[in-house]
Structures are given as C-alpha cells and as structure tokens.
Design an enzyme around this catalytic site. Structure first.
Site, PDB file in Angstrom:
ATOM      1  N   LYS A  14      57.236   4.381  23.544  1.00 15.41           N
ATOM      2  CA  LYS A  14      58.325   3.617  22.970  1.00 15.41           C
ATOM      3  C   LYS A  14      57.885   2.520  23.268  1.00 15.41           C
ATOM      4  CE  LYS A  14      61.987   7.215  22.882  1.00 15.41           C
ATOM      5  NZ  LYS A  14      63.234   7.278  22.621  1.00 15.41           N
ATOM      6  N   HIS A  29      73.381  12.254  22.104  1.00 19.18           N
ATOM      7  CA  HIS A  29      71.992  11.552  21.547  1.00 19.18           C
ATOM      8  C   HIS A  29      71.592  12.463  20.852  1.00 19.18           C
ATOM      9  CE1 HIS A  29      73.220   8.191  24.105  1.00 19.18           C
ATOM     10  NE2 HIS A  29      72.848   8.600  25.141  1.00 19.18           N
ATOM     11  N   ARG A  38      56.456  13.360  12.935  1.00 17.12           N
ATOM     12  CA  ARG A  38      56.441  14.751  12.403  1.00 17.12           C
ATOM     13  C   ARG A  38      57.719  14.876  11.222  1.00 17.12           C
ATOM     14  NH1 ARG A  38      61.695  15.292  14.408  1.00 17.12           N
ATOM     15  NH2 ARG A  38      61.849  14.413  16.388  1.00 17.12           N
TER      16      ARG A  38
HETATM   17  P1  ADP Z   1      65.303  10.070  22.099  1.00 16.59           P
HETATM   18  O1  ADP Z   1      64.019   9.500  21.687  1.00 16.59           O
HETATM   19  O2  ADP Z   1      65.435  10.385  23.288  1.00 16.59           O
HETATM   20  O3  ADP Z   1      66.067  10.916  21.051  1.00 16.59           O
HETATM   21  P2  ADP Z   1      65.897   7.514  20.961  1.00 16.59           P
HETATM   22  O4  ADP Z   1      65.448   6.230  21.147  1.00 16.59           O
HETATM   23  O5  ADP Z   1      65.597   7.937  19.602  1.00 16.59           O
HETATM   24  O6  ADP Z   1      65.836   8.518  21.974  1.00 16.59           O
HETATM   25  O7  ADP Z   1      67.713   7.335  20.837  1.00 16.59           O
HETATM   26  C1  ADP Z   1      68.610   8.414  20.641  1.00 16.59           C
HETATM   27  C2  ADP Z   1      70.028   7.816  20.467  1.00 16.59           C
HETATM   28  O8  ADP Z   1      70.449   7.389  21.558  1.00 16.59           O
HETATM   29  C3  ADP Z   1      70.010   6.859  19.224  1.00 16.59           C
HETATM   30  O9  ADP Z   1      70.317   7.670  17.971  1.00 16.59           O
HETATM   31  C4  ADP Z   1      71.352   6.295  19.804  1.00 16.59           C
HETATM   32  O10 ADP Z   1      72.673   7.245  19.691  1.00 16.59           O
HETATM   33  C5  ADP Z   1      71.227   6.090  21.268  1.00 16.59           C
HETATM   34  N1  ADP Z   1      70.575   4.739  21.453  1.00 16.59           N
HETATM   35  C6  ADP Z   1      69.157   4.507  21.787  1.00 16.59           C
HETATM   36  N2  ADP Z   1      68.733   3.280  21.991  1.00 16.59           N
HETATM   37  C7  ADP Z   1      70.260   2.776  21.989  1.00 16.59           C
HETATM   38  C8  ADP Z   1      70.641   1.459  21.963  1.00 16.59           C
HETATM   39  N3  ADP Z   1      69.686   0.139  22.439  1.00 16.59           N
HETATM   40  N4  ADP Z   1      71.941   1.092  22.083  1.00 16.59           N
HETATM   41  C9  ADP Z   1      72.670   1.923  21.640  1.00 16.59           C
HETATM   42  N5  ADP Z   1      72.438   3.268  21.413  1.00 16.59           N
HETATM   43  C10 ADP Z   1      71.030   3.597  21.593  1.00 16.59           C
END
Ligand code: ADP
Length: 500
Positions: free
Chosen positions: A116, A235, A292
């Site tokens: 990331k 999440h 994916r």
């Molecule tokens: P993962 O790869 O573990 O799924 P992500 O980066 O895609 O993690 O984030 C998953 C979820 O976490 C997002 O859809 C959101 O709900 C929450 N999230 C991630 N980053 C943030 C942020 N900076 N502020 C608020 N919520 C966040």
C-alpha cells in the site's frame, strides 16, 4: 481461444468462472481439497483433481502443486478467482514461468500495488488524490508522533502489506500513538510477515466507493460505473450496489478517469478495482488497488450487461478490448447481499454444517452466485459464504424491493445465516435514503435488533427438511445406502422432495 482453463479456487467464485469458460467453449478444470470432494465447483467442472487435505495452506494455497496439475492435464491458463492465490505475486510469476497464462496482472504489478505504501507513492506521483498521510513508512515512535501532529488527529495506522481489514489501528489521542503503532505492526508481522506501517488521516463518516477497470495488453483502458461498498462489518463489505446513490455523472467521470490514471501509472493489465474513500464534501481519495476480480463484480455486470470474467479471459489471451468507453452505459440499479453461514445472534460467528434444506430465490431481476446445494456440508476450513444474492431494478427503489422479495424467498435450513440481517438493513430508512457511510452498521444498526423471528415459511422449510430426511431413511432401509461419493447420482435425485 484457450481450450482448457484451471480454476485455482473453490466455492461460488470457482463456479462463476467455470460458467464463463463453458459459455466460451473452454473446458474447466477444478482443484479441490479432500473436504470439497462433492463441492459444486467439482460437480460442474469438466475435470477435477484433489490438491490436498482440507486446510487451505495444504490445498488451495499450494501454488506449485496446482501449476503441476495444470501442466499435467493440459490446461493453458489458470484463473485464480479472489482470495487464496489471487494476489500472490510469486504465484503469478510461477504460472508464467511454467509456460502458462495467469488470468490477472503480472507478478511485478501485483507486488507493487499489493504494497500500500508503494501504491500510494505511485498515485501521488501521477496526480491521483490520496488520503492525506505519511509519504513513507514509520521509522520509529518519535517520528510517528511528529507525523501525527502534522497530519492532525484522528489518524489510522495502517500496514503496508494490509488486507482483509488486518493491521489497522485508529488513533484519537496523542497518548494512543505508540501502542497503536506497536499493535498494528505486530498484527501485520504475524498476518503478512511484514510489519511495516504508515499513517493516514482517519476520515470521519467516509463512503467506500470503487471503480472497476479493464486494461488490455494493447494500451486500452476502460472504467465502469462506480460500486458503493460502504455497508461494512469490521472493514469488510457486506452489501454493495451500483451505481452509488451519492455519485452524479460528473463525479462518475472524474473517479473513472482517476482510476484509469492509477492503472496507467502502474502498468496495469486485466481486470482490477481502484478503491476510493469519499468524504462528506464528495472529495475522493485513493485507497488501494485490488489486483483481481472482486466479490462484488456482479453488480457491475447487472447494470452494464458485460461479463467481466469473459473479458478477463480474452485479455489474458492477448485480445484487444472490443468495448469502447462510450459503450458502457449503466442501466438501472443492482444490489448484492453477501449471504453468510454466520449467526447474527452470536456476534456473526460462523455457523457451518449441512444444508438440510436449500432453495434459492429466482424470478425477474434476481441472480444467485452460489457454491452450494441442498445436502452439501459447508466446511469449517474456509470463508463461510453461502452465496451472493444480486437484485437488479429499473431504479434503486425497485432493486431494494426485489432484494427484499428475494431474501424472503430464500430457504436455508441447517445453518444460521445473515438473511435476516440483510432484511433489516434493506428496510431501514437511512439505507433506503442512501444516507450511508462505512460506520452505518455500527452507528445505525447498533441498537436495532435483527429480524430473527421464526416465520411461517421457515417452519414449512423445517417441516419439509424433516420429511425429506424421513423419506431418505425409509429408502435406505428398503434399498440400501447410496454408494459414497455419488452425491450427484440419480438415486438421490429421485428421492428429493418436490419443490414448492
Ligand atoms: P484492507 O486492504 O485491509 O481491506 P483498506 O485500505 O481497503 O484495507 O480499507 C478497508 C476499509 O477500512 C475501508 O473500506 C474503510 O472502511 C476503512 N478505512 C481505510 N482507510 C481509512 C481511512 N484513512 N479513514 C477512514 N476509514 C478508512
């Protein structure tokens, strides 16, 4: 065209990919663990090979074994589905090195975007808006405190290698920084073998909105209408829809163009998803790229008519995309509910077991992507998803009403499911108004009890399951038991209860 594709997955997504193969005249090869011998993906495959014992580390994650099976059976390509090996750069490389085609991006692209921190850097350099935060990783706790003061509380400490919501810690006060950094790093180290963490501004009440992209090997890039995925638990997405009730055509175009810029900046090829967080001012920020096919891809298919798996296969073959950007015109609305074998009364604990009675909904605008059938036992070893239920309507209202109708037709006896939970959400006023955020479940549903009463229909389903069992027992007494491993035989089918 490929003659044979091995699907390195199980459950509904393996079935979904095999269906596309069959429609394209391609033979589909299944791999299965010992506990999945009678699984639906094995039943519908043209050939199936056991890959090992039930734990995924000994079966569906055995990349080299799966590549050997593909070579031995003459498959030319491997589709990884989602999960398991889908975002494993080594697997993508090894497939290519074995002279086979990996239906997805190259190992280099997966590796770069799977980190990331490196993905953020690439997006920043190419003008894609990212969530405000640290430029690189956190070196030590002192630096973390300094960075948090610069960014401003609240912040999120996130793992560079993160996935599945793991390795994230919210920080609301300065004295929480050190323990959050340590907690996120150690969780990431044990989950991903990589403890690097970085900092992002924690957006309050954001929406999760993502863009499906398709990119071929000839430099063509396409974006699809957005998917709204804000209804999440821990999440993790549970309900997705397209289009988003928030997004207007101008915002759709801007997000689509940002997603294509992200794809170009990373040399992306095949299907992928660029995820964004959107704040209350409708400003969107890059979150990550999923390299994916997504679980929620059917909502995009339902409103555009395209088959994303077929497009993936054609791209992997080296074909040029035949779709033009202006061809992609959304029609109506689609919603997907992820139906899990989980007990909402018991903190959504997995509720695996045998599906004693199982009847899927049908009718206009309803699609069920499932990997199970009546009599199948959902194993404890994997994600307990039963199916994805997708409803399409001319507008959002019709899609919601259809989904509610379909949920009430769904009969599952033998395991607890999240069907009642979905009914509760779909009837709730804020959801119906499109007034949602990633905190919706926690904040709006926190004190709403999920509809869990036993309905008359449930009782009929239980009664029919009991009578089916009795019939089966009677049959066994008179003509003996069915040969083991022949669960698809006519013997069993002739004793199925009549469908209502
Ligand atoms: P993962 O790869 O573990 O799924 P992500 O980066 O895609 O993690 O984030 C998953 C979820 O976490 C997002 O859809 C959101 O709900 C929450 N999230 C991630 N980053 C943030 C942020 N900076 N502020 C608020 N919520 C966040």
């Amino acid at each position: 065209m490929f003659k044979k594709i091995l699907v390195a997955n199980r459950g509904e997504i393996a079935v979904r990919v095999m269906r596309a193969c069959k429609e394209m005249g391609i033979k589909a090869v299944a791999v299965y663990s010992e506990v999945d011998r009678t699984a639906l993906h094995v039943r519908i495959a043209d050939e199936a090979y056991c890959v090992g014992p039930p734990p995924s580390s000994e079966s569906y994650l055995q990349g080299d074994k799966i590549i050997d099976i593909a070579k031995d059976c003459g498959a030319e390509a491997i589709h990884p589905g989602y999960g398991f090996l889908a975002e494993n750069p080594t697997f993508s490389r090894n497939v290519a090195n074995a002279g086979l085609v990996f239906i997805g991006p190259s190992g280099g692209v997966i590796e770069h975007l799977g980190d990331k921190m490196s993905a953020r850097k690439t997006m920043m350099n190419s003008g894609v808006p990212v969530v405000p935060g640290s430029e690189g990783g956190i070196e030590d706790e002192k630096q973390a405190v300094r960075l948090v003061n610069e960014i401003g509380l609240p912040v999120l400490i996130k793992a560079a290698a993160g996935g599945g919501g793991k390795g994230m810690r919210i920080v609301h006060a300065e004295n929480e920084i050190k323990s959050a950094v340590r907690g996120a790093a150690s969780e990431a180290q044990s989950a991903f073998g990589d403890g690097r963490v970085y900092i992002e501004k924690y957006l309050e009440q954001p929406r999760h909105i993502e863009i499906q992209i398709l990119c071929d090997t000839h430099g063509n890039y396409l974006y699809f209408p957005e998917r709204e995925c804000s209804i999440q638990r821990r999440h993790q997405k549970v309900i997705e829809e397209s289009p988003s009730p928030l997004v207007d055509p101008e915002m759709r175009r801007k997000m689509g163009e940002a997603a294509v810029a992200a794809a170009k900046a990373s040399g992306y090829v095949n299907a992928g998803t660029v995820e964004f967080l959107v704040d209350k001012h409708k400003k969107f920020y890059f979150l990550e790229v999923n390299t994916r096919l997504q679980v929620e891809h059917p909502v995009t298919e339902m409103i555009t008519g395209y088959d994303l798996v077929k497009e993936q296969i054609k791209i992997a073959l080296g074909a040029e995309l035949s779709i033009r950007q202006e061809d992609i015109v959304p029609k109506g609305n689609a919603i997907e509910c992820r139906i899990y074998a989980e007990d909402p009364r018991n903190n959504f604990m997995p509720s695996v077991g045998k599906l004693i009675s199982y009847e899927e909904p049908a009718g206009p605008g309803v699609r069920v992507d499932s990997g199970v059938y009546e009599g199948f036992t959902i194993p404890i070893f994997y994600d307990p998803m039963v199916s994805k239920l997708i409803a399409w309507g001319m507008d959002r209202q019709e899609a919601i009403d259809r989904m509610l109708r379909a949920l009430s037709e769904y009969r599952i006896v033998g395991v607890e499911t999240t069907i009642g939970f979905h009914k509760t959400v779909l009837q709730e006023a804020n959801f119906r108004d499109g007034n949602i955020s990633t905190h919706y479940i926690q904040e709006v549903l926190g004190d709403i009890s999920v509809e869990l009463e036993v309905t008359e229909d449930d009782m009929i389903a239980v009664a029919s399951a009991v009578s089916y069992r009795r019939m089966k027992q009677d049959a066994q007494l008179t003509i003996g038991t069915a040969p083991s491993g022949s669960s698809g035989s006519a013997w069993k089918n002739s004793f199925r209860p009549a469908r209502r």
